[in-house]
Scaffold this motif. Sequence first.
Motif, PDB file in Angstrom:
ATOM      1  N   UNK A  43      -8.833  -3.910   2.402  1.00  0.00           N
ATOM      2  CA  UNK A  43      -9.266  -3.245   3.637  1.00  0.00           C
ATOM      3  C   UNK A  43      -9.528  -1.763   3.434  1.00  0.00           C
ATOM      4  N   UNK A  44      -8.787  -1.130   2.531  1.00  0.00           N
ATOM      5  CA  UNK A  44      -8.970   0.305   2.299  1.00  0.00           C
ATOM      6  C   UNK A  44     -10.128   0.609   1.341  1.00  0.00           C
ATOM      7  N   UNK A  45     -10.865  -0.422   0.902  1.00  0.00           N
ATOM      8  CA  UNK A  45     -12.017  -0.242   0.029  1.00  0.00           C
ATOM      9  C   UNK A  45     -11.707  -0.385  -1.453  1.00  0.00           C
ATOM     10  N   UNK A  46     -10.441  -0.266  -1.807  1.00  0.00           N
ATOM     11  CA  UNK A  46     -10.083  -0.463  -3.213  1.00  0.00           C
ATOM     12  C   UNK A  46     -10.369  -1.907  -3.607  1.00  0.00           C
ATOM     13  N   UNK A  47     -10.512  -2.118  -4.923  1.00  0.00           N
ATOM     14  CA  UNK A  47     -10.833  -3.453  -5.414  1.00  0.00           C
ATOM     15  C   UNK A  47      -9.790  -3.914  -6.422  1.00  0.00           C
ATOM     16  N   UNK A  56     -10.434   2.280  -7.443  1.00  0.00           N
ATOM     17  CA  UNK A  56     -11.025   2.893  -6.252  1.00  0.00           C
ATOM     18  C   UNK A  56     -12.354   2.183  -5.990  1.00  0.00           C
ATOM     19  N   UNK A  57     -12.876   2.320  -4.776  1.00  0.00           N
ATOM     20  CA  UNK A  57     -14.062   1.574  -4.352  1.00  0.00           C
ATOM     21  C   UNK A  57     -15.267   1.788  -5.258  1.00  0.00           C
ATOM     22  N   UNK A  58     -15.393   2.976  -5.825  1.00  0.00           N
ATOM     23  CA  UNK A  58     -16.578   3.289  -6.632  1.00  0.00           C
ATOM     24  C   UNK A  58     -16.385   3.043  -8.128  1.00  0.00           C
ATOM     25  N   UNK A  70       0.828  -1.201   0.000  1.00  0.00           N
ATOM     26  CA  UNK A  70       0.000   0.000   0.000  1.00  0.00           C
ATOM     27  C   UNK A  70       0.871   1.263   0.000  1.00  0.00           C
ATOM     28  N   UNK A  71       2.077   1.182   0.528  1.00  0.00           N
ATOM     29  CA  UNK A  71       2.980   2.337   0.575  1.00  0.00           C
ATOM     30  C   UNK A  71       3.385   2.813  -0.813  1.00  0.00           C
TER      31      UNK A  71
END
Length: 160
Positions: free
Chosen positions: A109-113, A90-92, A7-8
């Motif tokens: 966990x951060x909502x990304x897919x 991104x999540x959306x 993620x970094x």
Amino acid sequence: MKVSLHQSGRWRVGYTAEHMSGDNPLWPSTGDRAAWKFDAPPFVDGVQEAFVVAVVRSAARPGTVDEREQVVPIEDQWNRLTGVQIVVTEADVSVAGERLVFPEPLTLKNGRRVWLLSFYEDLPAREPEPVPAGQVVRVLTPEKDGVSCPGYLLVGMNIG
């Protein structure tokens, strides 16, 4: 070997702990196991072309499939590059189409897919080659190789 897409944004390809604890590791056992380090590609309109694994026909060898593996078919053509691409959104943002390997993404966990897409690219025609004695994995990065995203290119190897 494994690919770590942290993620970094500091991504790496390195040898696994299991490999390093074996009898003949291919990398020095002291220090960092990462053979390659690179930055994550940017998000563009909510989509990140994260990583590609591609293979040319001349690298294909007979083998067995583990029941835990998902097989992406490779056409028996000498003028085609075939592979899979990991895409993070991104999540959306959604990805649709016939290229989806799995109909549903992995949600982080951060909502990304995370989506897995198959692809192929036509190459110049060439003569068939013998079944390779082995395979070589080339690690390609945008900074060093001018590709759109980092990835593996699997090519055949014949000596002689």
